[in-house]
Design a protein around this motif. Sequence first.
Motif, PDB file in Angstrom:
ATOM      1  N   SER A  22       1.073  -1.431   0.137  1.00 12.39           N
ATOM      2  CA  SER A  22      -0.065  -0.129   0.015  1.00 12.39           C
ATOM      3  C   SER A  22       0.954   1.286   0.105  1.00 12.39           C
ATOM      4  N   PHE A  23      -0.126   2.311  -0.976  1.00 13.35           N
ATOM      5  CA  PHE A  23       0.754   3.244  -0.821  1.00 13.35           C
ATOM      6  C   PHE A  23       0.338   4.663  -0.958  1.00 13.35           C
ATOM      7  N   SER A  24       1.196   6.270  -0.390  1.00 10.87           N
ATOM      8  CA  SER A  24       0.030   6.982  -1.340  1.00 10.87           C
ATOM      9  C   SER A  24       0.941   8.388  -1.643  1.00 10.87           C
ATOM     10  N   ASN A  25       0.737   9.272  -2.025  1.00 13.21           N
ATOM     11  CA  ASN A  25       1.939  10.263  -2.612  1.00 13.21           C
ATOM     12  C   ASN A  25       2.773  10.799  -1.684  1.00 13.21           C
ATOM     13  N   ARG A  26       2.457  10.604  -0.511  1.00 12.92           N
ATOM     14  CA  ARG A  26       3.810  11.262   0.009  1.00 12.92           C
ATOM     15  C   ARG A  26       5.001  10.015   0.341  1.00 12.92           C
ATOM     16  N   LEU A  27       5.910  11.597   0.616  1.00  8.47           N
ATOM     17  CA  LEU A  27       7.516  10.336   0.573  1.00  8.47           C
ATOM     18  C   LEU A  27       8.527  11.135   1.272  1.00  8.47           C
ATOM     19  N   PHE A  28       9.615  10.805   1.583  1.00  5.71           N
ATOM     20  CA  PHE A  28      11.073  11.277   1.518  1.00  5.71           C
ATOM     21  C   PHE A  28      11.024  11.424   0.401  1.00  5.71           C
ATOM     22  N   TYR A  29      11.401  12.845  -0.459  1.00  3.63           N
ATOM     23  CA  TYR A  29      11.431  13.199  -1.785  1.00  3.63           C
ATOM     24  C   TYR A  29      12.667  12.591  -2.083  1.00  3.63           C
ATOM     25  N   GLU A  30      14.528  12.727  -1.201  1.00  2.00           N
ATOM     26  CA  GLU A  30      15.860  12.748  -1.391  1.00  2.00           C
ATOM     27  C   GLU A  30      16.061  10.812  -1.450  1.00  2.00           C
ATOM     28  N   LYS A  31      14.985  10.336  -0.346  1.00  2.00           N
ATOM     29  CA  LYS A  31      15.400   8.402  -0.563  1.00  2.00           C
ATOM     30  C   LYS A  31      14.238   8.129  -1.282  1.00  2.00           C
ATOM     31  N   ALA A  32      13.050   8.842  -2.260  1.00  2.00           N
ATOM     32  CA  ALA A  32      12.345   7.363  -2.660  1.00  2.00           C
ATOM     33  C   ALA A  32      13.566   7.943  -4.395  1.00  2.00           C
ATOM     34  N   ILE A  33      13.379   6.614  -4.881  1.00  2.00           N
ATOM     35  CA  ILE A  33      14.405   6.053  -5.923  1.00  2.00           C
ATOM     36  C   ILE A  33      13.553   6.506  -7.076  1.00  2.00           C
ATOM     37  N   SER A  34      14.190   7.194  -7.847  1.00  2.00           N
ATOM     38  CA  SER A  34      14.210   8.384  -9.247  1.00  2.00           C
ATOM     39  C   SER A  34      12.390   7.788 -10.337  1.00  2.00           C
ATOM     40  N   ALA A  35      12.404   6.453 -10.534  1.00  2.00           N
ATOM     41  CA  ALA A  35      11.464   5.833 -11.081  1.00  2.00           C
ATOM     42  C   ALA A  35       9.842   6.357 -10.055  1.00  2.00           C
ATOM     43  N   TRP A  36      10.104   6.487  -8.874  1.00  2.00           N
ATOM     44  CA  TRP A  36       8.913   6.583  -8.330  1.00  2.00           C
ATOM     45  C   TRP A  36       8.710   8.055  -8.498  1.00  2.00           C
ATOM     46  N   ARG A  37       9.949   9.400  -7.966  1.00  2.00           N
ATOM     47  CA  ARG A  37       9.308  10.246  -8.079  1.00  2.00           C
ATOM     48  C   ARG A  37       9.093  11.098  -9.441  1.00  2.00           C
ATOM     49  N   ASP A  38       9.715  10.226 -10.309  1.00  2.00           N
ATOM     50  CA  ASP A  38       9.602  10.788 -11.558  1.00  2.00           C
ATOM     51  C   ASP A  38       7.969   9.980 -12.401  1.00  2.00           C
ATOM     52  N   GLY A  39       7.232   9.612 -11.320  1.00  2.00           N
ATOM     53  CA  GLY A  39       6.392   9.170 -11.656  1.00  2.00           C
ATOM     54  C   GLY A  39       4.945   9.871 -11.197  1.00  2.00           C
ATOM     55  N   THR A  40       3.647   9.298 -11.850  1.00  2.00           N
ATOM     56  CA  THR A  40       2.659   9.477 -11.506  1.00  2.00           C
ATOM     57  C   THR A  40       1.630   8.798 -10.775  1.00  2.00           C
ATOM     58  N   GLY A  41       0.673   8.729  -9.966  1.00  2.00           N
ATOM     59  CA  GLY A  41      -0.058   8.197  -9.132  1.00  2.00           C
ATOM     60  C   GLY A  41      -0.323   6.349  -9.990  1.00  2.00           C
ATOM     61  N   HIS A  42      -0.906   7.150 -11.460  1.00  2.00           N
ATOM     62  CA  HIS A  42      -1.577   5.470 -12.206  1.00  2.00           C
ATOM     63  C   HIS A  42      -0.414   4.991 -12.595  1.00  2.00           C
ATOM     64  N   GLY A  43       0.754   5.987 -13.089  1.00  2.00           N
ATOM     65  CA  GLY A  43       2.076   5.414 -13.306  1.00  2.00           C
ATOM     66  C   GLY A  43       2.593   4.522 -12.328  1.00  2.00           C
ATOM     67  N   ARG A  44       3.237   4.452 -10.683  1.00  2.00           N
ATOM     68  CA  ARG A  44       2.933   3.863  -9.275  1.00  2.00           C
ATOM     69  C   ARG A  44       2.416   2.692  -9.226  1.00  2.00           C
ATOM     70  N   VAL A  45       1.403   2.893  -9.671  1.00  2.00           N
ATOM     71  CA  VAL A  45       0.665   1.262  -9.587  1.00  2.00           C
ATOM     72  C   VAL A  45       0.712   0.855 -10.215  1.00  2.00           C
ATOM     73  N   GLN A  46       1.348   0.626 -11.641  1.00  2.00           N
ATOM     74  CA  GLN A  46       1.885   0.447 -12.719  1.00  2.00           C
ATOM     75  C   GLN A  46       2.538  -0.366 -12.404  1.00  2.00           C
ATOM     76  N   LEU A  47       3.338   0.466 -11.555  1.00  2.00           N
ATOM     77  CA  LEU A  47       5.047  -0.183 -11.195  1.00  2.00           C
ATOM     78  C   LEU A  47       5.536  -0.975 -10.863  1.00  2.00           C
ATOM     79  N   VAL A  48       4.395  -1.217  -9.496  1.00  2.00           N
ATOM     80  CA  VAL A  48       4.336  -1.640  -8.893  1.00  2.00           C
ATOM     81  C   VAL A  48       3.265  -3.313  -9.379  1.00  2.00           C
ATOM     82  N   VAL A  49       3.013  -2.812  -9.882  1.00  2.00           N
ATOM     83  CA  VAL A  49       2.246  -4.423 -10.783  1.00  2.00           C
ATOM     84  C   VAL A  49       2.880  -4.653 -11.695  1.00  2.00           C
ATOM     85  N   GLN A  50       4.290  -4.403 -11.862  1.00  2.00           N
ATOM     86  CA  GLN A  50       5.728  -4.711 -12.465  1.00  2.00           C
ATOM     87  C   GLN A  50       6.499  -5.567 -11.924  1.00  2.00           C
TER      88      GLN A  50
END
Length: 306
Positions: free
Chosen positions: A218-246
Amino acid sequence: MKSPKKNDKLISTFTKAERVMFLTKAPNSHPKIWESTNSSKSHLFPLPSKIKIIPKAYNNEDNNSTVSTAGKIKRMVLSQDGRTKLNTLPDREFYAYPRFVTHVDDRFISNLTNLYRKYLRAEFEILDLMSSWVSHLPEEVKYKRVVGHGLNAQELAKNPRLDYFFVKDLNKDQKLEFENCSFDAVLCTVSVQYLQQPEKVLAEVFGILKPGGVFIVSFSNRLFYEKAISAWRDGTGHGRVQLVVQYFQCVEGFTQPEVISKLPTDDDQENKSPLSRIMRLIGLVSASSDPFYAVIAYRNFKPVHE
């Protein structure tokens, strides 16, 4: 060797410095004792790294004649650039100071607790991966066993739902030192965005889940920005969902992931105040409540409970 007192912390140290694991009793709990397989040494909590884990194909026949690809990584999802973080200091240093705060709002927590109420049964043995001082499990349910993992021992020691816990940096070493098929459920709450080797972590989770066991991310749109990976920082809500699905789809044997998404709307009571509308119009806030996302999959099959 003296027996530990009731609240003593027990520490097991691996041979490598970055693989230090802390195992301790949480408050008001009765943790089980690890059984040692090495008769030449006596450990109250023997090093799990001494246990050799041999994955087996899940069927009713002799496994010697069957080669299973279940739990194998079929492909890597992230590029090397996608795994990078802005803050390159070790995660253990970043999380050294305890943060006794909730990182999501009450609505998100309510949605998550209701989800756990639906998917987790009282007889389950649960691993709360990348946990903290609160697990958001339903208060009225007493589970068979809850094991916690995280990066800050002080936070984990405050978590009343944990029977015991261990501290480990999964970006340094992805190995989960449990026997195969140890848990009915694994949870990962608002933390998947920090994993730099998610494919390897999910393969490890697959191995320690029992057949039919569930993994809830489970996740939301909150994060420690400097500690999140680049693929997550650059993504949208839908894109992050699809990333976890992958992430799930790259490991052989997980069922097709189920996605649950609950987004804030203008009908939310908090959004009706004039102040909140003005703040959203000028861009100070995007919404008054956190979006809720969960991606759920099972090892081998989805069980049917009566």
